[in-house]
Design an enzyme around this catalytic site. Sequence first.
Site: not given
Length: 707
Positions: A562, A678
């Site tokens: 991320s 994610h």
Amino acid sequence: MTPANRNVDSAETDEFLWLEDIYGDKQLDWVRSENSITEDLLSRTGFERTQERLLEVLDSTDRIPMVSKRGGYYYNFWRDAGHPKGLWRRTTWESYTAADTEWEVLLDLDALSAAEGTEWVWAGARFLRPADGTSYRRALVVLSPDGGDASRYREFDVVEKAFVPGGFDIPAAKSRISWAGEDSLYVGTDFGPGSMTTSSYPRTSRVLRRGQELQDAEPYFEVPEDHMMAVVQRDQTPGFERDIAVDIIDFYNSRTFLREGGEWVQLDVPLDVTVDVHRQWLLLRPRNDWELDGETHPAGSLLAASLADFTGGTRRVHRIFTPDAAAALQSWSWTRDRLLLNVLRDVSSEILVLDPADGWTAEILDACPPLHAVDAFAVDDEDEEAGNDYWLVSTGFLTPSTMSRGTLPVGGEAGSEAVAVKSSPAFFDTTGLAVEQHFAVSADGTRVPYFQVGPEDLVLDGGNPTLLNGYGGFEASLTPAYSGVVGRGWLERRTTDAGGAERRGVYVLANIRGGGEYGPAWHRAALQENRHRAYEDFAAVAQDLVARGVTSREHLGCTGRSNGGLLVGNMLTTYPHLFGAVSCGVPLLDMRRYTKLSAGYSWIAEYGDPDDPEQWDFVKTFSPYHLLKEDADYPPALIWTATSDDRVGPVQARKMAARMKALGVDNVWFHESLEGGHAGAADNRQSARMHARSYEFLWEALTGGLG
């Protein structure tokens, strides 16, 4: 109309814009082709063996089943080999503490997925507080259809162990939903055009009554479209019932409102102040220095006030925590009569117990071991008997996690020291391993801490395969933690060098600026135009490892996910001379278009606005997609993502790999999982594959196996 000083788009210069069509046939064909290349590479390594060993850890039935107390039951969500999608279940305290816990299964996600033809991924449950405070029965079960942030909310009865016929059922979206009462919800979801912010989150919260159609929900609270999101919650604490609304402007600024006389009344505090309303108390944590009634309260301090007095105009506050150069407040938790503060002191834990009835006096709760993380939080502050009970979860790189329970002394009643309730087993051999903390010196002279885990008799000749991990963003702190995945995936690994000597993996965790290890100032030091400081810090740790003889460029790899993917993307493009391999997961990489992709607009406060020419001048200096060059000596890189990631999105990773290959870089590999959101994985097997892919790639690259 687009302001004249803003760039309209960069599409005309982006030859891989076509990859932004996430589910297009041509695009997914490209993904499958690249996946095949990477899987073929890893098939020639020990990938399958590593995956199975990691899966043993993730599926282990000896893991601690972490629980949350609601009424007389302790609830847990659990995945293992027999239940890959998981079970939502509950038990009693007596059974939980027994050697063989008996669980009452409430919802079997594997069975539900098979019955409904949707691969449901658990995203939590929101209980309705019953009038008596004990007989919890109704909950909103939150399920994602693919592991992304978009989730469906469905009303569930834990007594009947079934969804409520005709009950609340909100379709999958990036929603923010809470109970408003037994027969109503506060719903922030996608109601159609104009109902979502530019950041892709709800900009309205509406009252949905039982039996109403979603489109008939009544408007209740609204924020501007360019703010991040609107949130409304009902505080159902007996005697303190109230509605609270928050206009989240961005990650670091918000406005909090209380409902009074049918109107929303804003709390008079600066936008950067974190607000916590608890019973009669108001807690305030400023992110910048705050001058109040002639006194300056430093950033990262914690202030307490009477809520009634504060809203009535009195600004008298008690500063109940003051940070210093070494210590920063990380979190807090209320028991019925006490306040627990979790503090980091040079990235080791310290816990304070405060007594609001005695002028907020503070005492240190049981000494925490150095180079460990310990987290204290309330068991159930509304329970008549257990209102001052607390959980204590302790962990270290080489110390399996332990969950303990204790009682704080109150009003002359003796408390009890925390006693271990559950402990995680050891998943890897720690014999001969040691944990050390070191400090590197960054480019501007700042001392940057990092943890080093490896052999206690480590030979300092630069020959040790070393993995450097980091994040450095959003005021998130990286702390010591036991991980069987890290242990088996890296620390247990052995190889033989050219001289016949055995080498073991060394794992390093860097606490760079942009994180929260030293509070808001540590984070703020790497915001926007100062983003380079986070990368300089990480590079300084890499250089310190080499200078100390721990490793060398050819044996040093880095990994991040991320925002950490953006971090290692900058290592790849700006500091390629420092690393022998890079694993870049679910990353931001195209900082020119990140605000137009998935939830990217919400991160402008962190990185800056690329559509503002003045800000693009600094944003482009840390946009890896734009920093790529022909004929550069890039280390081997694995760039990986997930199709269903609706937070960062898969397209930045796709485009980065495609551009590198177009530039003639032959040592870049790409992989995209179709599920997982994610997190990159939707179940334990997918998670094991994800981790094994990264570890196997890095190990082979750093020990000569890729060549």
